[in-house]
Write an enzyme that holds these catalytic residues in place. Structure first.
Site, PDB file in Angstrom:
ATOM      1  CB  VAL A 150      -0.951   0.014   1.208  1.00 60.34           C
ATOM      2  CG1 VAL A 150      -1.690   1.343   1.298  1.00 60.34           C
ATOM      3  CG2 VAL A 150      -1.954  -1.125   1.109  1.00 60.34           C
TER       4      VAL A 150
ATOM      5  CB  ALA B 186       0.317   1.465  -4.291  1.00 61.47           C
ATOM      6  CE1 TYR B 187      -0.409   9.306  -0.522  1.00 58.95           C
ATOM      7  CE2 TYR B 187       1.760   9.039   0.454  1.00 58.95           C
ATOM      8  CZ  TYR B 187       0.662   9.820   0.177  1.00 58.95           C
ATOM      9  OH  TYR B 187       0.638  11.126   0.594  1.00 58.95           O
ATOM     10  CB  VAL B 188       5.823   6.279  -2.229  1.00 58.21           C
ATOM     11  CG1 VAL B 188       7.097   6.977  -2.704  1.00 58.21           C
ATOM     12  CG2 VAL B 188       5.654   6.451  -0.727  1.00 58.21           C
TER      13      VAL B 188
END
Length: 219
Positions: free
Chosen positions: A128, A131-133
């Site tokens: 997660v 994916a965010y970064v």
């Protein structure tokens, strides 16, 4: 006085930004996907328009931006662990905002991003967080290459503490915290400072006033 479109207009940073912009005489235009947010945001001083980031195209974004002088991308896919929304909101939402701004004839664009987004990620990084970064990294790269009058603000860990007017802004800073209220104050300062066009900086709590910190990163 300016009219500022805020993508992700119901988010916590956005709500702080609405207060700041309205307080200084600007018109914040909050773009939200749910009509039930309207009364709450109008009470803060915003004009409210509906825009579903994930189910709209760049033409819809352009329509939502009509009459605005600048765009702030402050949307995020949330902290619920949904990897897919990191792509559809944090990345694709930014890309559609960029294209929508072009179509609407809006040049000024400020993007809220994450501290250290270009740094290599450790092998044990959660899926997660990775994916965010990566979404923030790719969105920032797209904005830098857009030809718009861009500014990227990479904030540290966000808190709900009151504004302090004491910040640290630089190209690279050590990880730390920053209140959403102080983030909003910096965004508002950027919007009316042409010297911050083409600037990508990181933001955490510090010792300088917002005005002095912004003056220190002008190009």
């Amino acid at each position: 006085m300016s009219s500022i479109a805020i993508v992700g207009g119901h988010g916590k940073v956005a709500q702080q930004l609405i207060r700041v912009l309205a307080g200084q005489g600007d018109t914040p235009v909050a773009l939200v996907r749910r009509a039930e947010y309207k009364a709450e945001l109008e009470a803060l001083g915003a004009e409210v328009r509906l825009l579903d980031i994930e189910n709209s195209d760049s033409g819809d974004f352009a329509g939502a931006f009509e009459g605005c002088d600048a765009v702030v991308f402050a949307a995020g896919g949330g902290a619920d662990g949904n990897i897919e929304r990191k792509r559809t909101v944090d990345l694709e939402g930014s890309l559609k905002s960029i294209e929508g701004a072009r179509k609407a004839g809006i040049d000024r664009f400020v993007q809220v991003s994450a501290i250290g987004a270009d740094n290599p990620l450790p092998e044990d990084t959660s899926d997660v967080w990775r994916a965010y970064v990566e979404a923030k990294r790719d969105a920032d790269a797209a904005l830098r290459d857009s030809g718009l009058a861009w500014t990227v603000l990479r904030a540290g860990a966000l808190t709900d503490d009151p504004a302090t007017d004491r910040v640290l802004l630089a190209e690279n800073v050590e990880r730390g915290e920053i209140s959403r209220a102080d983030v909003a104050a910096v965004i508002a300062a950027f919007l009316h400072d042409s010297g911050t066009v083409g600037v990508q900086v990181e933001l955490v709590s510090g010792e300088q006033s917002v005005a002095d910190a912004v003056a220190g990163v002008r190009v």
